[in-house]
Design a protein around this motif. Structure first.
Motif, short mmCIF file in Angstrom:
data_model
loop_
_atom_site.label_atom_id
_atom_site.label_comp_id
_atom_site.label_asym_id
_atom_site.label_seq_id
_atom_site.Cartn_x
_atom_site.Cartn_y
_atom_site.Cartn_z
N LEU A 1 -13.98 3.24 13.98
CA LEU A 1 -14.72 4.30 13.31
C LEU A 1 -16.13 3.82 12.96
O LEU A 1 -16.31 2.82 12.28
N TYR B 1 -16.61 8.47 21.18
CA TYR B 1 -15.90 9.73 21.00
C TYR B 1 -16.30 10.39 19.69
O TYR B 1 -16.42 9.72 18.67
N PHE C 1 -10.53 15.52 19.66
CA PHE C 1 -11.58 14.59 20.08
C PHE C 1 -12.38 15.19 21.23
O PHE C 1 -11.87 16.00 22.02
N LYS D 1 -9.45 -2.28 23.82
CA LYS D 1 -9.47 -2.34 22.35
C LYS D 1 -9.20 -0.99 21.73
O LYS D 1 -9.37 0.04 22.36
N ALA D 2 -8.78 -1.03 20.48
CA ALA D 2 -8.59 0.20 19.74
C ALA D 2 -9.94 0.81 19.36
O ALA D 2 -10.93 0.09 19.25
N PRO D 3 -9.98 2.11 19.15
CA PRO D 3 -11.22 2.72 18.67
C PRO D 3 -11.62 2.17 17.31
O PRO D 3 -10.76 1.76 16.51
N GLY E 1 -14.34 14.46 24.87
CA GLY E 1 -13.86 13.76 26.05
C GLY E 1 -14.40 12.36 26.24
O GLY E 1 -13.94 11.62 27.11
N TYR F 1 -16.52 7.51 17.00
CA TYR F 1 -15.80 6.26 17.26
C TYR F 1 -16.42 5.55 18.45
O TYR F 1 -16.93 6.19 19.37
N TYR G 1 -6.51 21.66 11.94
CA TYR G 1 -5.47 21.18 12.86
C TYR G 1 -5.35 22.10 14.07
O TYR G 1 -5.48 23.31 13.94
N PRO G 2 -5.08 21.52 15.24
CA PRO G 2 -4.92 20.09 15.49
C PRO G 2 -6.27 19.36 15.48
O PRO G 2 -7.28 19.91 15.91
N LEU G 3 -6.27 18.15 14.95
CA LEU G 3 -7.47 17.34 15.03
C LEU G 3 -7.79 17.13 16.51
O LEU G 3 -6.88 16.91 17.32
N GLN H 1 -15.23 2.73 21.40
CA GLN H 1 -14.08 2.05 21.98
C GLN H 1 -14.54 1.17 23.15
O GLN H 1 -15.18 1.65 24.07
#
Lengths: 107, 113
Positions: A46, A87, A98, A42-44, A100, A36, A94-96, A38
């Motif tokens: 894909l 990222y 990310f 703003k939003a990330p 750092g 991703y 799970y858990p998904l 970012q």
């Protein structure tokens, strides 16, 4: 949980450079990895899924590679609009989780 | 236009509850997994929960299990996150995301006394 470690955490580069960002997983999986971008406030967005599949509308200067525990995002040549934080994220289990993040700054 | 719009954030005290909503438009909502992802100020991304297309499967990060509940209403193209027992460490911008390929702009949750 699978821990995702990105390196470096930040880098300085110039437009036209080739930039490589690494993402290492604490346990291996095939290619259930996404990247991703970012930008501040703003939003990330894909960029890449399945480790190397470029999303529609993403410039071809972005590429992804890797499998198992080691993955790489490459940007070449770097453009002014690419200065952002990147990222990685695993969606194998799970858990998904990310990484750092890697902040790409202007040199 | 394909869009996700979150709402419901705000300032609450520790232990209180909040319900976040996400309105989806421009795509067939009922055919996608949906997620909530949060980002504390100046920090990285943390996946919180997701829900299958028909609501039959839900998954959570350990830190919110038993406190947060994800749900969806396919007839209304909406996703929700009920957050109970809020903690200071739950303070973040909460994003709604479609299969993690489309994200809203987020709604801010602040937990503080």
């Amino acid at each position: 949980a699978i821990r995702m470690t990105q390196s470096p955490s930040s880098l300085s580069a110039s437009t036209g450079d080739r930039v490589t960002i690494s993402c290492r997983a604490s346990q291996g999986f095939n290619n259930y990895l996404a990247w991703y971008q970012q930008k501040p406030g703003k939003a990330p967005r894909l960029l890449i899924s399945a480790a190397s599949t470029l999303q529609s509308g993403v410039p071809s200067r972005f590429s992804g590679s890797g499998s198992g525990t080691d993955f790489t995002l490459t940007i070449s040549p770097l453009q002014s609009e690419d200065f952002a934080t990147y990222y990685c994220q695993q969606y194998y289990s799970y858990p998904l989780t990310f990484g750092g993040g890697t902040k790409v700054e202007i040199k | 236009e394909v869009e996700l719009v979150e709402s419901g954030g705000g300032l609450v005290q520790p232990g209180e509850s909040l319900r976040l909503s996400c309105a989806a438009s421009g795509f067939t909502f009922s055919t996608y997994w949906m997620s909530w992802v949060r980002q504390a100020p100046g920090k990285g991304l943390e996946w919180v929960a997701n829900i299958k297309q028909d609501g039959s499967e839900k998954n959570y990060v350990d830190s919110v299990k038993g406190r947060f509940t994800i749900s969806r209403d396919n007839a209304k193209n909406s996703l929700s996150l009920q957050m109970n027992g809020l903690r200071v460490e739950d303070s973040a911008l909460y994003y709604c995301a479609r299969d993690l390929d489309l994200w809203g702009q987020g709604t801010l949750v602040t937990v503080s006394s």
